[in-house]
Design an enzyme around this catalytic site. Structure first.
Site, short mmCIF file in Angstrom:
data_model
loop_
_atom_site.label_atom_id
_atom_site.label_comp_id
_atom_site.label_asym_id
_atom_site.label_seq_id
_atom_site.Cartn_x
_atom_site.Cartn_y
_atom_site.Cartn_z
N VAL A 23 -1.70 9.67 5.72
CA VAL A 23 -2.97 9.61 4.87
C VAL A 23 -3.73 8.29 5.09
O VAL A 23 -3.19 7.44 5.85
CB VAL A 23 -2.52 9.43 3.28
CG1 VAL A 23 -2.10 10.58 2.82
CG2 VAL A 23 -1.55 8.51 3.06
N ASP B 21 0.93 -1.08 -0.13
CA ASP B 21 0.01 0.17 -0.19
C ASP B 21 0.75 1.22 0.05
O ASP B 21 0.83 2.09 -0.79
CB ASP B 21 -0.98 0.01 1.21
CG ASP B 21 -0.15 -0.55 2.78
OD1 ASP B 21 1.06 -0.74 2.60
OD2 ASP B 21 -0.93 -0.12 3.68
N ASP C 97 7.11 4.00 3.47
CA ASP C 97 7.21 5.10 4.28
C ASP C 97 8.90 5.08 4.50
O ASP C 97 9.60 5.45 3.83
CB ASP C 97 6.49 4.99 5.50
CG ASP C 97 6.45 6.19 6.51
OD1 ASP C 97 6.78 7.29 5.95
OD2 ASP C 97 6.00 6.07 7.67
P1 IMP Z 1 7.52 1.50 6.72
O1 IMP Z 1 8.26 0.25 7.43
O2 IMP Z 1 8.00 2.95 7.67
O3 IMP Z 1 7.94 1.53 5.22
O4 IMP Z 1 6.22 1.27 7.17
C1 IMP Z 1 5.00 0.95 6.22
C2 IMP Z 1 3.82 0.87 7.01
O5 IMP Z 1 3.50 1.95 7.86
C3 IMP Z 1 2.61 0.77 6.02
O6 IMP Z 1 2.60 -0.57 5.34
C4 IMP Z 1 1.54 1.27 6.74
O7 IMP Z 1 1.03 0.10 7.47
C5 IMP Z 1 2.19 2.36 7.55
N1 IMP Z 1 2.21 3.63 7.29
C6 IMP Z 1 2.95 4.47 6.71
N2 IMP Z 1 2.62 5.63 6.64
C7 IMP Z 1 1.40 5.59 6.58
C8 IMP Z 1 0.18 6.69 6.46
O8 IMP Z 1 0.40 7.76 5.90
N3 IMP Z 1 -1.14 6.35 6.51
C9 IMP Z 1 -1.28 4.81 7.02
N4 IMP Z 1 -0.46 3.94 7.37
C10 IMP Z 1 1.04 4.39 7.00
#
Ligand code: IMP
Ligand code: MG
Length: 195
Positions: free
Chosen positions: A160, A107, A110
């Protein structure tokens, strides 16, 4: 958990991506993927729960013989505002992906820590190839570099919700991607609840 108003749209300050924009992008990604794999079978591995609507729409936009599998992961350790990169597998693959062409369907990327873990984990299962498709990319917060093959939309550093993405497990069922009104957040801000 606090009870939220029945109309979750009241909590949205700004719509970032409309239902129509998302549908057009999903069709475009599906066409690109279909052309790139040129008739070869592909296994889509989606990461629950946020990728569920994207996975459901994308798979129907791909004109290839395909299988799907689902994983669910959660971060642990670190603190509430930063994911630690330590990932716990809540639901593993249900079949072998050895010698298969695998496309991860995400999805949002981040920090990239979750995906970085997942890529290493899936590589260990010896797929023939491993690519990544994400609907949303938030490059401003990236902590680890990951080559992403298919990106729907690059978005600014804003939290978001909608089209699968949650805040406190809510808003996943919205048809669009939007930004919450600041008053909806608790004291910790949105990141306090991000998994
Ligand atoms: P990462 O390991 O920081 O890349 O985390 C990714 C996960 O964090 C995603 O699969 C989402 O579950 C959550 N996440 C990161 N940014 C957002 C956002 O803007 N809205 C909702 N969930 C987010
Ligand atoms: Mg979440």
């Amino acid at each position: 958990m606090a009870v939220r108003p029945a109309d979750l749209r009241d909590d949205i300050g700004q719509i970032l991506l409309s239902e129509e924009q998302i549908a057009a992008k999903v069709a475009e990604l599906g066409a690109r993927i279909s052309a790139d794999y040129a008739g070869r079978p592909v296994t889509l591995v989606s990461v629950l729960k946020g990728s569920l609507p994207f996975m459901a729409d994308l798979m129907r936009a791909i004109d290839l013989p395909l299988r799907i599998d689902l994983m669910e992961v959660s971060s642990y350790g670190g603190n509430s505002t930063e994911s630690s990169g330590l990932v716990r597998i809540l639901k593993d693959l249900s079949a072998s992906i050895e010698r298969e062409d695998v496309l991860i369907v995400e999805d949002i990327i981040d920090t990239g820590l979750t995906l970085n873990y997942l890529v290493r984990y899936l590589r260990g299962k010896n797929p023939a190839s491993l690519r990544i498709c994400t609907l949303l990319d938030k490059p401003a917060r990236r902590l680890v570099e990951i080559p992403v093959d298919y990106i729907g939309f690059e978005i600014p550093d804003q939290f978001v919700v909608g089209y699968g993405l949650d805040y406190g497990e809510l808003y996943r069922n919205l048809r669009f991607v939007g930004v919450l009104k600041p008053e909806v957040y608790g004291a910790g801000g949105p990141e306090a609840d991000a998994e």
